[in-house]
Enzyme design. Structure first.
Site, mmCIF file in Angstrom:
data_model
loop_
_atom_site.group_PDB
_atom_site.id
_atom_site.type_symbol
_atom_site.label_atom_id
_atom_site.label_comp_id
_atom_site.label_asym_id
_atom_site.label_seq_id
_atom_site.Cartn_x
_atom_site.Cartn_y
_atom_site.Cartn_z
ATOM 1 N N ASP A 1 0.851 -1.201 0.000
ATOM 2 C CA ASP A 1 0.000 0.000 0.000
ATOM 3 C C ASP A 1 0.880 1.241 0.000
ATOM 4 O OD1 ASP A 1 1.048 -0.299 2.563
ATOM 5 O OD2 ASP A 1 -0.719 0.504 3.556
ATOM 6 N N ASP B 1 1.979 4.316 2.227
ATOM 7 C CA ASP B 1 1.981 4.633 3.653
ATOM 8 C C ASP B 1 1.022 5.811 3.894
ATOM 9 O OD1 ASP B 1 2.958 4.063 6.243
ATOM 10 O OD2 ASP B 1 4.385 5.720 6.118
#
Ligand SMILES: [Zn+2]
Length: 291
Positions: free
Chosen positions: A211, A213
């Protein structure tokens, strides 16, 4: 000596998925002066090469990053004759251009961990290994070359901030890591890379991007459950990409590295303590690292 047996350390994602790919598997229950590794080591073949595999978080993901037995894992691989280690782990991206599901062949680390013993020699001697280039250049080159043969986007370098965790960053911390020039945030590459250097093994890290951050704000209306499902989906996809990449590396005829590599001579000039002041019994326990 060429790499007779290649060490692979799997992090979040790669754990059991890679073991399922191994053929002729045997399990080695290994003791070390630093306790047992995260799991007994799986020895098997992949793409015709012999592999020693450790699932870093243990069965059932039982070790959080702080508690992973990093020293036992590296010592066990060294004891088995491993000369090159390909490690993997999930990370958050700190750059727009490094997208979820991408792979990154890390070249630098920033160690922000505070609760892990980062040396084998803490009760033996003052040992100072060079870390300016923490990953083996030749092993990295082999991985980058192999990445041309897979579909997934693989970034040829990246700076990985290793945080203690287990909580994720605050937004202010995330923005600070970006200001430092870092590309990725994770929790497990350190002290693993330092210990591999002390064990005179070549080490490279393939990061799996799960992902962005928290510096990057989510789309409005996306709830926590959706986000978690998205992260798990990204990690599953990145894991498949990482397995493809590792298989491509192993299938290549190019040697991963060789004994002339500086990584394999890292202790030559590193022991600063006078030989007469070193406790012989303690040093004898560590002889395996000097081989
Ligand atoms: Zn090397």
């Amino acid at each position: 000596m060429a790499d007779n047996i290649v060490g692979i350390i799997g992090g979040s994602g790669l754990g059991n998925a890679l073991v399922e790919q191994l053929k002729n598997v045997s399990i080695e229950d290994i003791d070390t002066p630093f306790g047992k590794p995260s799991v007994p080591v799986s020895i098997g073949t992949l793409q015709g090469r012999q592999i020693a595999f450790i699932n870093r978080h243990g069965n059932g993901h039982r070790f959080m990053p702080t508690n992973v037995p990093y020293r036992a894992n590296i010592y066990a691989l060294k004891k088995l004759g491993v000369t090159s280690v390909i490690a993997s782990g999930a990370v958050g991206s700190l750059k727009e251009a490094i997208r979820p599901k991408d792979l990154v062949v890390v070249d630098q680390f920033i160690d922000k961990t505070t609760q892990r013993t980062s040396t084998f020699f803490d009760s033996t001697a003052a040992v100072h290994c060079a870390m300016s280039e923490p990953c083996c250049g030749s092993l990295r080159d082999a991985i980058i070359a192999a990445s041309k043969n897979i579909q997934a986007t693989t970034h040829p370098d990246g700076t990985y901030v290793c945080m203690e965790g287990p909580q994720f960053s605050t937004r202010a911390e995330s923005l600070m890591h970006i200001a430092w020039g870092a590309d990725l945030i994770g929790m497990t590459a350190m002290p693993e890379a330092k210990l591999a250097r002390e064990a005179q093994m070549c080490y490279a890290m393939i990061s799996l991007v799960s992902d962005y951050d928290c510096w990057r704000k989510h789309e409005p209306g996306v709830d926590a459950q959706d986000l978690l499902a998205e992260i798990i989906g990204n990690l599953t996809a990145a894991t498949q990409n990482a397995i493809e990449l590792i298989k491509a590396v192993l299938a290549s005829d190019t040697p991963l590295c060789n004994d002339s590599c500086n990584c394999r001579k890292s202790l030559d000039l590193a022991v600063w303590t006078d030989k007469n002041a070193i406790h012989a019994d303690k040093m004898n326990q560590l002889q395996v690292l000097f081989k």
